[in-house]
Design a protein around this motif. Structure first.
Motif, PDB file in Angstrom:
ATOM      1  N   UNK A  79       0.371  -1.357   0.121  1.00  0.00           N
ATOM      2  CA  UNK A  79      -0.171   0.210   0.030  1.00  0.00           C
ATOM      3  C   UNK A  79       0.867   0.955   0.088  1.00  0.00           C
ATOM      4  N   UNK A  82       1.113   1.939   5.558  1.00  0.00           N
ATOM      5  CA  UNK A  82       0.281   0.943   6.793  1.00  0.00           C
ATOM      6  C   UNK A  82       0.836  -0.470   6.156  1.00  0.00           C
ATOM      7  N   UNK A  85       5.607  -3.184   9.209  1.00  0.00           N
ATOM      8  CA  UNK A  85       4.554  -2.917  10.870  1.00  0.00           C
ATOM      9  C   UNK A  85       5.789  -2.310  11.878  1.00  0.00           C
TER      10      UNK A  85
ATOM     11  N   UNK B 166      -5.502  -2.135   6.828  1.00  0.00           N
ATOM     12  CA  UNK B 166      -3.957  -2.469   5.922  1.00  0.00           C
ATOM     13  C   UNK B 166      -3.411  -3.319   6.655  1.00  0.00           C
ATOM     14  N   UNK B 167      -2.875  -3.037   8.124  1.00  0.00           N
ATOM     15  CA  UNK B 167      -2.103  -3.952   8.587  1.00  0.00           C
ATOM     16  C   UNK B 167      -2.326  -5.436   8.194  1.00  0.00           C
ATOM     17  N   UNK B 169      -5.103  -6.910   6.861  1.00  0.00           N
ATOM     18  CA  UNK B 169      -5.247  -7.829   5.556  1.00  0.00           C
ATOM     19  C   UNK B 169      -3.629  -7.689   5.173  1.00  0.00           C
ATOM     20  N   UNK B 170      -2.691  -7.081   5.321  1.00  0.00           N
ATOM     21  CA  UNK B 170      -0.689  -7.088   5.201  1.00  0.00           C
ATOM     22  C   UNK B 170      -0.427  -8.164   5.317  1.00  0.00           C
ATOM     23  N   UNK B 171      -0.615  -8.945   7.257  1.00  0.00           N
ATOM     24  CA  UNK B 171      -0.274  -9.803   7.490  1.00  0.00           C
ATOM     25  C   UNK B 171      -1.486 -10.856   7.141  1.00  0.00           C
ATOM     26  N   UNK B 172      -2.666 -11.231   6.826  1.00  0.00           N
ATOM     27  CA  UNK B 172      -2.793 -12.308   5.927  1.00  0.00           C
ATOM     28  C   UNK B 172      -2.446 -12.787   4.839  1.00  0.00           C
TER      29      UNK B 172
END
Lengths: 271, 272
Positions: A79, A82, A85, B166-167, B169-172
């Motif tokens: 993205x 974000x 982490x 977003x975080x 979803x990113x982890x998924x």
């Protein structure tokens, strides 16, 4: 053989139709740029490819199989913000995916497994040009470095499709040109299909193999709600770019000279 | 130069920090001197000598009846209740708060209930607690938990929900399961916030502790204050209040120090 097939997809939120009748076939290893004005549903479309949202009608196939209804490791994403982490260091962020995959209980690995993942991660960090920043936290990195980190983190999972949501939109032009060089190299070397949403037409033409424009065809006030955006342009670049091969023009930028100011004009054409 | 642009130097800042404290002490000394001049037996504002005498007696000489050093045994009793109450509250907040923050099903089930429970005035429940759980330690700890836990739970679940989608979803896309998202993405990011809200709840926790001790106890800081109040022993009450305040301040600082040490990234600008 297609990597992604989109069959007559509609997306509606209540009465509001956002996308109507999108059909699309994307070849494996293509680099598709989605362009269009703000609010035309580009990001919504990307979210559907990601599995974060479902089409109201129609279906999406990945390598011939219907897309699972939630995000998964076969589709990576970067993205604009974000993407990484904040509580993990650069090394921790890059190792995160493989660690989660290797250890389903703790999400942490130890011993030989950890060393193997760490080695891969360090190679990847080198690939995207972040050596020396391994112990830093994302908040200590510049915007460009954060996006490099996000790319490295996503690529560690070797996704079949990489989805990019305006990934370089917040970067200033010099940094953006550098990361374009990186992006092009990664796309050439890593076996993946890329779909990128962008506002920047020059970016679209200088990276992609194919450019798809979303637009609302009916824009009168009373029509806005009931007519969504659809594909209005589908441009395949000529001469074709093929992943892993050189274009008709030998090189895009001279070796050691990647200053965008010098080569901006040619890279903006349909080369 | 405008006042809004004036910044005190480091030395001046230190002096300004101390100024209100010094003013308070001076005001007390003047008031005490005036009252003692009018009536040497006045108990309301005892002199420094009397205060020092009492502190010496409470802290460094054994109580003739029980042989305890009262200040320390009171402190130990109160802090044990406080730690137990805050520990249970934190554990509850972690489990329930994370469940509410992470899982839409749990949010639908529990969020309105917790919002409702957090509005119950805990002190109004005190008689019920004493009747149900007896006059021992359990009812005092329970009061702290009832007062503090719902707020911690709500704060934790809100900060878990405030993490960018977003975080998650990113982890998924990095192959995380729900459990792993909770453990490795959400939990570490809400812990610093939990410590901060724990700091803010120290004050209320002391309030509930002292309220419970005032009504029924045989030791504890609040118990002592309400015991000697009958004899107008301001020379005991003032040092005890100052001591409780100091304990709360130290607790506050220690928790913040722990947050910075354990979660160095939470200090960085733009980390949230």
């Amino acid at each position: 053989m297609t990597a992604l097939t989109v069959e007559r997809v509609w997306k509606e939120y209540g009465d509001q139709i956002v996308l109507e009748n999108i059909s699309l076939e994307v070849a494996p290893r293509a680099f598709v740029a989605l362009v269009g004005p703000s609010g035309c549903g580009k990001t919504t479309f990307l979210r559907m490819l990601l599995g974060q949202e479902q089409p109201t009608r129609g279906r999406i196939l990945l390598d011939g199989a219907p897309l699972p209804p939630e995000p998964g490791p076969d589709r990576g994403v970067v993205y604009q913000r974000y993407s990484v982490f904040p509580h993990l260091t650069v090394l921790g962020n890059v190792m995160f995916g493989p660690e989660l995959r290797a250890s389903r209980r703790l999400g942490r690995t130890f011993g030989a497994t950890r060393r193997r993942i760490e080695e891969q991660a360090r190679t990847m960090i080198g690939e995207v040009g972040l050596e020396g920043a391994e112990t830093k936290y994302p908040a200590q990195l510049s915007g460009g470095m954060q996006q490099r980190l996000a790319l490295a983190q996503a690529l560690m999972m070797q996704p079949r499709v990489l989805l990019l949501d305006e990934p370089f939109g917040a970067l200033d032009p010099g940094i953006r040109a550098d990361i374009h060089v990186l992006m092009k190299r990664l796309w050439n070397e890593v076996p993946m299909t890329v779909v990128m949403v962008t506002h920047d037409l020059r970016e679209a033409f200088s990276l992609a193999t194919r450019i798809i424009a979303f637009e609302r065809t009916r824009t009168r006030t009373e029509e806005l709600e009931r007519y969504g955006a659809t594909i209005t342009k589908d441009i395949v670049l000529w001469p074709p770019r093929v992943a892993g091969q050189r274009t008709m023009f030998e090189i895009d930028t001279l070796p050691g000279r990647d200053d965008p100011a010098l080569f901006a004009a040619p890279s903006g054409t349909t080369r | 130069m405008r006042w809004i642009n004036r910044r005190p130097s480091r030395g001046a800042t230190l002096v300004l920090h101390c100024l209100p404290f010094a003013l308070l002490i001076v005001a007390y000394l003047i008031g005490s001197a005036i009252r003692l001049e009018a009536n040497p037996n006045d108990k309301l504002l005892p002199s420094l000598a009397t205060l020092a005498d009492t502190v010496n007696r409470m802290a460094f000489q054994p109580d003739p009846r029980t042989g305890d050093y009262l200040l320390w045994s009171d402190t130990a009793a109160s802090l044990w209740r406080l730690f137990a109450g805050l520990g249970i509250s934190t554990a509850l907040a972690l489990v329930i708060g994370l469940l509410i923050g992470l899982l839409p099903v749990m949010r639908a089930t529990l969020a309105p209930f917790i919002a409702f429970v957090s509005m119950v005035p805990p002190l109004a429940l005190l008689p019920i607690l004493f009747i149900v759980m007896g006059l021992g330690e359990a009812s005092k700890i329970a009061l702290i938990v009832i007062g503090v836990a719902p707020i911690l739970i709500r704060d934790l679940s809100l900060s878990a929900q405030a993490l960018p989608r977003e975080q998650i979803v990113k982890a998924e896309t990095l192959s995380a399961s729900t459990w792993l998202i909770g453990l490795r993405v959400v939990l570490p990011q809400v812990l610093p916030r939990l410590l901060t809200s724990l700091r803010l709840q120290l004050g209320p926790a002391f309030l509930f502790l002292i309220a419970a001790e005032a009504i029924s106890a045989d030791s504890g800081l609040g118990y002592r204050i309400f015991l000697v109040r009958r004899y107008l022993s301001m020379d005991v009450i003032f040092p005890y209040v100052a001591w409780i305040t100091l304990l709360a301040v130290i607790g506050d600082r220690l928790i913040d120090l722990a947050r910075r040490r354990v979660f160095p990234w939470s200090e960085l600008e733009g980390a949230r």
